[in-house]
Design an enzyme around this catalytic site. Structure first.
Site, short mmCIF file in Angstrom:
data_model
loop_
_atom_site.label_atom_id
_atom_site.label_comp_id
_atom_site.label_asym_id
_atom_site.label_seq_id
_atom_site.Cartn_x
_atom_site.Cartn_y
_atom_site.Cartn_z
N CYS A 30 0.87 -1.18 0.00
CA CYS A 30 0.00 0.00 0.00
C CYS A 30 0.90 1.23 0.00
O CYS A 30 2.13 1.13 0.14
CB CYS A 30 -0.85 0.00 1.26
N HIS A 59 5.60 -4.97 8.69
CA HIS A 59 5.66 -6.34 9.18
C HIS A 59 5.92 -7.34 8.05
O HIS A 59 5.02 -8.03 7.58
CB HIS A 59 4.36 -6.69 9.91
N CYS A 114 2.42 6.01 8.81
CA CYS A 114 1.55 6.21 7.65
C CYS A 114 0.63 7.42 7.90
O CYS A 114 0.04 7.54 8.99
CB CYS A 114 0.70 4.97 7.41
N GLU A 144 0.33 -0.41 16.22
CA GLU A 144 -0.51 0.74 15.86
C GLU A 144 -1.41 1.14 17.03
O GLU A 144 -1.62 2.33 17.30
CB GLU A 144 -1.36 0.43 14.62
N ASN A 243 -3.20 -6.86 8.75
CA ASN A 243 -4.04 -6.90 7.54
C ASN A 243 -3.91 -8.23 6.81
O ASN A 243 -4.86 -8.69 6.18
CB ASN A 243 -3.81 -5.66 6.66
#
Ligand code: SF4
Length: 327
Positions: A30, A59, A114, A144, A243
Site C-alpha cells: 500500500c 511487518h 503512515c 498501531e 491486515n
C-alpha cells in the site's frame, strides 16, 4: 469500479496438471508501506549507514532483511539507538513519548508513520480536546494500537477488541464518548462492533470518514470477490501483520474452504493444491510483489498454472516523503 478480470493463460505443454490461479487485485504494498520503505532507503542514501529503525518498519521479514543488507539496524526501543545515529519510526506509528524522548536526547529522527494512521491520531486528540472519552476498536498489543493509545494520557482511551467486549466494556460515567479504529481491521467485524457500540451508546461520536484504510478495504474486497471460486486461498504475508491475518479470515468467511498464510514461496506446501481446479492468491499490504512471484514459481514446479487477475479497485494513491527527504 466494476470487477475487471484479466486472463493470462499459460499452457506449458509439460503434462503437468492444470491449476487455475485467481490473483486478487489490489494486493500487496500500500502507499503507507511504500513510503515507509522509501524513507529508510533515502535516509541511508543521504546520511549513510547505519540508520536505526525502531520496530520492523513494516511487518515483513523479506523487507526488513533487504533493508538490513542496505545498512538499516532494527531495534525495539530508543535506548538501543546511539546518540549520533539517525532513527526512523515505523509505519505503525509511535506513542508521543517516543519522539519526545528522541528530542530530549537530541536524536535526529524521521517519522515513517503512515499518514492514515496519523489521521487517526489527530482524531483521538480532537475528541480528547472536546472532553470525550475514546473507545479504540483494535487488537491489544499491536504497535498501531500502542501508538494510538499513546497519543493521549493514560485512561483517556479504552480498547474495544470485539463485539462482546463492546457490549460490556466499562466506560467512565457521564462522559461523552467517541470511537476510532485501527486501520487494518476486518471491515465486517468492525461493522458489528460499531453496531454494538451504537446500540449501547446511541450518542457515540463516529469518525467523519472511515478509519479502516483504503488499502485494507480494497484487499479484503478483492479476496471476497475470488474466495467463492477458489478451493484454496494463499495469503502472502506475515503472522504479525494484522491486515494479512484479516485476509485469511475474510477468505474463509467468504466461502473459500481453506486459507493459508505463507511468508515465502518455499513455505507453500504444494500438496495443498494437488487435485484442486482453482486457487486464489493475495498478499497483505506489507508483502512485496516479488513474494507473490515466488509463490507462482513454486506452483509452476508442479502445475501448469493459468492466471486470471481479478481487480476490484484501482489504487493510485501515493504519499509524499517527509519534508527534507523529498527531491
Ligand atoms: S495498511 Fe493502510 S494505514 Fe497501514 S500503512 Fe498501508 S495505507 Fe497506511
Amino acid at each position: 469500479m466494476d470487477q475487471i478480470t484479466t486472463a493470462r493463460p499459460i499452457a506449458d505443454g509439460s503434462g503437468k496438471p492444470r491449476l487455475n490461479v485467481l490473483l486478487a487485485g489490489p494486493r500487496g504494498f500500500c502507499a503507507g508501506v511504500d513510503r515507509a520503505i522509501k524513507i529508510v532507503e533515502e535516509a541511508i542514501r543521504r546520511y549513510g549507514a547505519p540508520v536505526y529503525v525502531r520496530h520492523e518498519i513494516v511487518h515483513n521479514r523479506f523487507v526488513v532483511e533487504s533493508l538490513e543488507r542496505q545498512g538499516a539496524i532494527f531495534v525495539e526501543e530508543l535506548d538501543e539507538v546511539p546518540d549520533d545515529a539517525p532513527v526512523v519510526f515505523s509505519a505503525h506509528g509511535v506513542p508521543k513519548a517516543v519522539p519526545a524522548e528522541a528530542s530530549r536526547r537530541k536524536l535526529f529522527y524521521l517519522d515513517a508513520t503512515c499518514p492514515l494512521v496519523s489521521k487517526v491520531h489527530r482524531e483521538a486528540e480532537h475528541h480528547f480536546a472536546r472532553g470525550r472519552h475514546i473507545l479504540l476498536i483494535g487488537h491489544a498489543g499491536h504497535p498501531e494500537v500502542v501508538g494510538t493509545m499513546g497519543q493521549l494520557p493514560d485512561g483517556a482511551v479504552t480498547l474495544v477488541e470485539d463485539e462482546e467486549h463492546a457490549r460490556s466494556v466499562p466506560v467512565p460515567d457521564g462522559m461523552p464518548l467517541a470511537f476510532i479504529t485501527q486501520t487494518t481491521l476486518s471491515v465486517d467485524d468492525t461493522a458489528g462492533i460499531v453496531a454494538a457500540l451504537r446500540e449501547r451508546f446511541p450518542g457515540v461520536h463516529a469518525p467523519a470518514k472511515e478509519d479502516i484504510c483504503y488499502a485494507t478495504t480494497n484487499r479484503q474486497a478483492a479476496v471476497k470477490a475470488i474466495a467463492p471460486r477458489a478451493a484454496l486461498m494463499v495469503v502472502v504475508g506475515a503472522p504479525n501483520s494484522s491486515n494479512s491475518l484479516r485476509l485469511v479470515e475474510v477468505a474463509e468467511r467468504a466461502g473459500c474452504p481453506k486459507a493459508v498464510m505463507v511468508q515465502r514461496g518455499r513455505d507453500l506446501d504444494l500438496s495443498l493444491a494437488t487435485g484442486l481446479g482453482t486457487i486464489g492468491i493475495t498478499a497483505g499490504a506489507s508483502a512485496p510483489e516479488v513474494l507473490v512471484e515466488e509463490v507462482l514459481a513454486r506452483l509452476r514446479e508442479r502445475f501448469d498454472v493459468a492466471i486470471e487477475e481479478v481487480v476490484v479497485a484501482e489504487e493510485r494513491i501515493t504519499f509524499k516523503l517527509p519534508a527534507g527527504l523529498n527531491a
